[in-house]
Motif scaffolding. Sequence first.
Motif, mmCIF file in Angstrom:
data_model
loop_
_atom_site.group_PDB
_atom_site.id
_atom_site.type_symbol
_atom_site.label_atom_id
_atom_site.label_comp_id
_atom_site.label_asym_id
_atom_site.label_seq_id
_atom_site.Cartn_x
_atom_site.Cartn_y
_atom_site.Cartn_z
ATOM 1 N N LEU A 35 0.823 -1.204 0.000
ATOM 2 C CA LEU A 35 0.000 0.000 0.000
ATOM 3 C C LEU A 35 0.860 1.257 0.000
ATOM 4 N N SER A 36 0.512 2.222 -0.855
ATOM 5 C CA SER A 36 1.118 3.561 -0.790
ATOM 6 C C SER A 36 -0.011 4.543 -0.558
ATOM 7 N N HIS B 130 0.221 2.291 8.312
ATOM 8 C CA HIS B 130 -0.150 1.284 7.306
ATOM 9 C C HIS B 130 0.422 1.583 5.922
ATOM 10 N N ASP B 131 0.975 2.777 5.791
ATOM 11 C CA ASP B 131 1.597 3.141 4.514
ATOM 12 C C ASP B 131 2.817 2.247 4.259
ATOM 13 N N GLN B 132 2.986 1.808 3.039
ATOM 14 C CA GLN B 132 4.119 0.963 2.614
ATOM 15 C C GLN B 132 4.103 -0.428 3.244
ATOM 16 N N LYS B 133 2.955 -0.839 3.751
ATOM 17 C CA LYS B 133 2.872 -2.180 4.331
ATOM 18 C C LYS B 133 2.293 -3.159 3.302
ATOM 19 N N PHE B 134 2.685 -4.418 3.457
ATOM 20 C CA PHE B 134 2.209 -5.471 2.557
ATOM 21 C C PHE B 134 0.835 -5.957 3.011
ATOM 22 N N PHE B 135 0.157 -6.607 2.113
ATOM 23 C CA PHE B 135 -1.144 -7.169 2.469
ATOM 24 C C PHE B 135 -0.925 -8.511 3.176
ATOM 25 N N LYS C 143 -1.395 -15.895 4.864
ATOM 26 C CA LYS C 143 -0.155 -15.337 4.282
ATOM 27 C C LYS C 143 0.294 -14.151 5.123
ATOM 28 N N ASP C 144 1.320 -14.417 5.907
ATOM 29 C CA ASP C 144 1.792 -13.422 6.880
ATOM 30 C C ASP C 144 2.872 -12.536 6.273
ATOM 31 N N ASN C 145 2.477 -11.304 5.915
ATOM 32 C CA ASN C 145 3.455 -10.323 5.408
ATOM 33 C C ASN C 145 3.540 -9.126 6.338
ATOM 34 N N PHE D 296 -1.475 -4.852 7.269
ATOM 35 C CA PHE D 296 -1.130 -4.766 8.690
ATOM 36 C C PHE D 296 0.294 -4.284 8.912
ATOM 37 N N ASP D 297 0.413 -3.502 9.983
ATOM 38 C CA ASP D 297 1.732 -3.145 10.493
ATOM 39 C C ASP D 297 2.015 -4.205 11.561
#
Length: 451
Positions: A341-342, A362-367, A372-374, A392-393
């Motif tokens: 996410l940006s 939450h910016d620049q975090k993966f889904f 699937k734990d990112n 998620f952060d």
Amino acid sequence: MWRKETGVPGISNHNKAAPLCLEAAVSGASDVLEKVSGPESCSQVKLKPAGQCGDEEECPYQITLPPLTIQLPKQFRLLEKTMKELQSLKETVRQLRSACMECSQQADQSLPKHSTVARLKEDQSRGDGGTRAPKNSSTSNDVIQEIQTKMNRMSISLKNARGQITVLQGRLDLLDGLNLKNVEEVVDSRVSNITGVIDKLSSSCSTQCAAMGSPQHIIAPRDCSDYSIMKHRKNGVYKVIPDPRNGTFEVFCDMESYGGGWTVIQHRMNGSVNFNRTWADYKKGFGNVDGEFWLGNDRIHLLTKAKDMVLRVELQDFEGVREYAKYDQFYVANEFLNYRLSLSGYSGTAGDAMHFGKHFNHDQKFFTTRDKDNDMYPSGNCGAYYGSGWWFDACMSANLNGKYYNKKYKGKRDGIFWSTWHNMTTEYYLTNYRQAFKTVTMMIRPKNYAP
Ligand SMILES: [Ca+2]
């Protein structure tokens, strides 16, 4: 002073004729030996018969002599020392000679034959073998010299290698000093930016290609804003084609709120759809676009890569309070980048829950989904814990895909969550009631859209 109680070696055998022997030993060496026993010691000399006299007028007598002490000058000791040294010197010379012979034999064996042969031939051709040192000695000298040269070369190589090792060690230390995490972050953000640019380019290219290839020059609606421009003013389901290579799909368009042209990517209204889903579900999308749904990460990616998009989040609680959060930039990367996410440029009334602070952003975090734990939480899966798919952060200050509660609830905060909602601070403890939301909408529109 060197003393000898029983006599000098080589003299003791003549004890019976001691005075005579002494005389013999002393003759010519009177400066070396010195008889210290005085005349009075002669009185201790005892003579007694030792048997019958023989026929030839000889009678056996036994003579007892007193103990003899002889003092020798220190030069005698030096002489012995010198002898010993000479002996040891001799031994050393012998050892050296044998070692030298062994050495030259080994050198002859280890050297390439041709070089020795060549040298021998060289010596012979000079014809000066007679006037010079013997050939063998000359050859072994050469061999030794050659070995010396080789050793010098090896020593230089060794020195160079040591220098290189030092340089490498320095570089390794430098690398150690770099914070790997920082490097990772920089690389991640660069990759994300580059991906965004490539996506935009590829999208504008494919749109142009599609426009050029079509005789009517009709550009297919890429999102709801295109329908809005074409004077479609009614809310409803429309077909869009953000990337001609990926086909069309249906979306819900909000053509009435805040200037219209909104493409809805998520909606909650009654809890009829379960949002605790797998990665594959979130990828593809689920629910109904005219009811509750998640449009799908692949589609959201295609929509946000086609144009620079704005995100609007609409929230309403069960008391009818409505708030919103708007972000001037919203982009979701492709699956390869785990739909990163940006998000930036907040404005609104609900507060910037997506950038709550340093620890919840939450910016620049993966889904992340339950399977699937990112996320940024090392010892667990935030998606599994909160029963949601989200960027998620570790773990969250916002989660619009949480469980749908019809009213305020207690315990684990796994409902729809927006941490900056006006009364959220009163529910810090687990015993407090938690905010529940009646409706949630996430919708996007091109940044340059003019209603
Ligand atoms: Ca984790």
